[in-house]
Write a protein that holds these residues in place. Structure first.
Motif, short mmCIF file in Angstrom:
data_model
loop_
_atom_site.label_atom_id
_atom_site.label_comp_id
_atom_site.label_asym_id
_atom_site.label_seq_id
_atom_site.Cartn_x
_atom_site.Cartn_y
_atom_site.Cartn_z
N ARG A 192 0.81 -1.21 0.00
CA ARG A 192 0.00 0.00 0.00
C ARG A 192 0.85 1.27 0.00
NH1 ARG A 192 -5.51 1.19 3.40
NH2 ARG A 192 -5.55 3.43 3.07
N ALA A 193 1.98 1.22 0.71
CA ALA A 193 2.84 2.41 0.81
C ALA A 193 3.55 2.75 -0.50
CB ALA A 193 3.87 2.21 1.93
N GLN A 194 3.60 1.76 -1.41
CA GLN A 194 4.26 2.02 -2.70
C GLN A 194 3.28 2.47 -3.79
OE1 GLN A 194 5.66 -0.82 -0.52
NE2 GLN A 194 6.37 -1.97 -2.31
N LEU A 233 -2.50 6.35 -1.00
CA LEU A 233 -3.89 5.94 -1.22
C LEU A 233 -4.69 5.99 0.07
CD1 LEU A 233 -3.97 2.85 -3.58
CD2 LEU A 233 -3.97 5.29 -4.09
N THR A 234 -5.90 6.50 -0.04
CA THR A 234 -6.81 6.48 1.09
C THR A 234 -8.11 5.82 0.64
OG1 THR A 234 -7.49 8.69 0.43
CG2 THR A 234 -5.91 8.53 2.23
N ALA A 235 -8.87 5.34 1.59
CA ALA A 235 -10.15 4.71 1.24
C ALA A 235 -11.09 5.79 0.71
CB ALA A 235 -10.73 4.03 2.47
N GLY A 236 -12.11 5.38 0.03
CA GLY A 236 -13.10 6.34 -0.45
C GLY A 236 -13.31 6.21 -1.94
N ASP A 237 -14.34 6.87 -2.43
CA ASP A 237 -14.70 6.78 -3.84
C ASP A 237 -13.70 7.52 -4.71
OD1 ASP A 237 -16.76 5.12 -3.98
OD2 ASP A 237 -18.31 6.63 -4.31
N THR A 238 -13.51 7.01 -5.93
CA THR A 238 -12.69 7.71 -6.91
C THR A 238 -13.46 7.74 -8.21
OG1 THR A 238 -11.71 5.68 -7.76
CG2 THR A 238 -10.58 6.76 -5.92
N GLU A 254 7.97 -1.14 -6.95
CA GLU A 254 8.63 -2.14 -6.11
C GLU A 254 9.19 -1.49 -4.85
OE1 GLU A 254 9.99 -6.02 -8.21
OE2 GLU A 254 11.09 -4.36 -9.10
N GLU A 255 9.74 -0.30 -5.03
CA GLU A 255 10.15 0.44 -3.82
C GLU A 255 9.82 1.90 -4.04
OE1 GLU A 255 12.78 0.75 -6.85
OE2 GLU A 255 12.74 -1.12 -5.72
N ARG A 256 9.54 2.60 -2.97
CA ARG A 256 9.31 4.03 -3.07
C ARG A 256 10.67 4.71 -2.99
NH1 ARG A 256 5.36 7.83 -2.68
NH2 ARG A 256 3.66 6.35 -2.53
N THR A 257 11.09 5.30 -4.10
CA THR A 257 12.42 5.93 -4.11
C THR A 257 12.31 7.40 -3.79
OG1 THR A 257 12.13 6.07 -6.49
CG2 THR A 257 13.58 4.35 -5.66
#
Lengths: 232, 232
Positions: A194-196, A214-219, A229-232
């Protein structure tokens, strides 16, 4: 003398920003007398709104086409045949017809179905490639999608086996995430990614929303999620 | 008064046909005083040859950059730093610099590495999305890449686990197949998909070759193979 038939073009208009039309798309749309465009139930013709800002369509015949989102194949096939029946008289009369497609015409587009039917009916068809939503989304986020020999997996959010697909190595793009956010968030949590994940809704449109987390809710329907694969 | 720094653009020029530049790419290249372009050992600057046919580059500073194909990360990093050192004085002097990229800039491009270094050095960076080779290849072959909820897997031919990746459901695209044909043909045979594979080499360039069936033998570096679930 045989009458020359028109050509049936599938024209990519990109995901939203009218500046993402190619020079080729602009040239071909300029030369087409007839412009066909998918229309939603509520009467929206988004691809036309985009093309209109890049090309002067004054004086052209505009044909809004109603397609169904029904899962039933026979229902969808009937809608495709009905659409071709609207276009065919123009082609037979020698007029070129362009069907506008959001993003790139080879990806999840309606043109593919109509192209096959048009070919069966003996018409010449030409696809004009364009900018897919995920390329515009990556640019908007300011991130490369792939480096070195990383694979890239393009996954419709409504597809099967999402958890398995999200477990693949490489970058994952979730297309048309709108209406699937609950399932997607669960699959991202389950695969520890989720964090990526980052998201852009309605990329390049006035209603664009960029979410680096990302947060919950409508889009909106046109939400694209990139999972690295990784958050750079 | 502080001097305004230039912006470092990553500009996608598409895979070969100069008409596949976007309106945005043309506008930004028009406005950039400095155009940087990767150059091969033999002195070729393919992305520049493409851009030059779509935009008048007369009077602009052209900077050919040598990158290495070395696998060693330190060697590649040194080449990226050396390239940025060439560009940085122009940015510092307030000139916008565009680095040309084949295909789309988010996919397997050099810009991603230089962008990170430029950001570290305090420069503003902007990516301009474009048409990836596989979209142009699909259009050239006249086939949709995906229908319904089919996934699409973009796989560098030099990557790991090709047989496993080729066994995934959905459409597979093998990028930069040149130099890997023997391995690829073996993996396609092993997964029983050789008959579903088509290839375009140098899509949109004068040297373009379209192969609706794969045969053994050498191909150019810019060969893209599409493997469909069924041949329709």
């Amino acid at each position: 003398m045989e009458l020359k038939q028109g050509i049936f073009y599938g024209v990519s208009v990109g995901p939203g920003d009218p500046e993402l039309l190619t020079l080729q798309a602009v040239r071909v749309l300029d030369g087409c007398a007839v412009i066909a465009v998918p229309q939603t139930k509520s009467g929206e013709t988004l691809a036309l709104d985009i093309a209109r800002q890049a090309v002067d369509l004054t004086g052209k015949t505009i044909l809004p086409l109603a397609f169904t989102m029904a899962r039933d194949e026979a229902t969808r096939d009937a809608a495709h045949r009905a659409a071709l029946a609207v276009l065919a008289p123009y082609l037979a009369a020698g007029q070129d017809v362009a069907l506008l497609n959001l993003g790139d015409v080879s990806l999840y587009s309606t043109y593919g179905y109509l192209m096959a039917l048009a070919q069966e009916a003996g018409y010449e068809t030409v696809m004009l490639p364009g900018v897919p939503s995920f390329c515009a989304v990556a640019a908007r986020l300011g991130i490369p999608l792939t480096r070195g020999n990383q694979p890239l997996h393009i996954l419709p959010a409504g597809g099967d086996d999402l958890t398995a697909q999200l477990s693949l190595s490489g970058t994952k793009v979730l297309m048309k995430a709108g209406g699937h956010m609950e399932t997607l968030l669960a699959a991202l949590e389950e695969t520890g990614q989720r964090a990526q994940a980052s998201m852009v809704e309605n990329c390049g449109l006035p209603s664009e929303v960029v979410s680096h987390r990302l947060t919950a809710g409508d889009t909106g329907y046109f939400a694209t999620i990139v999972v690295r694969e990784e958050r750079t």
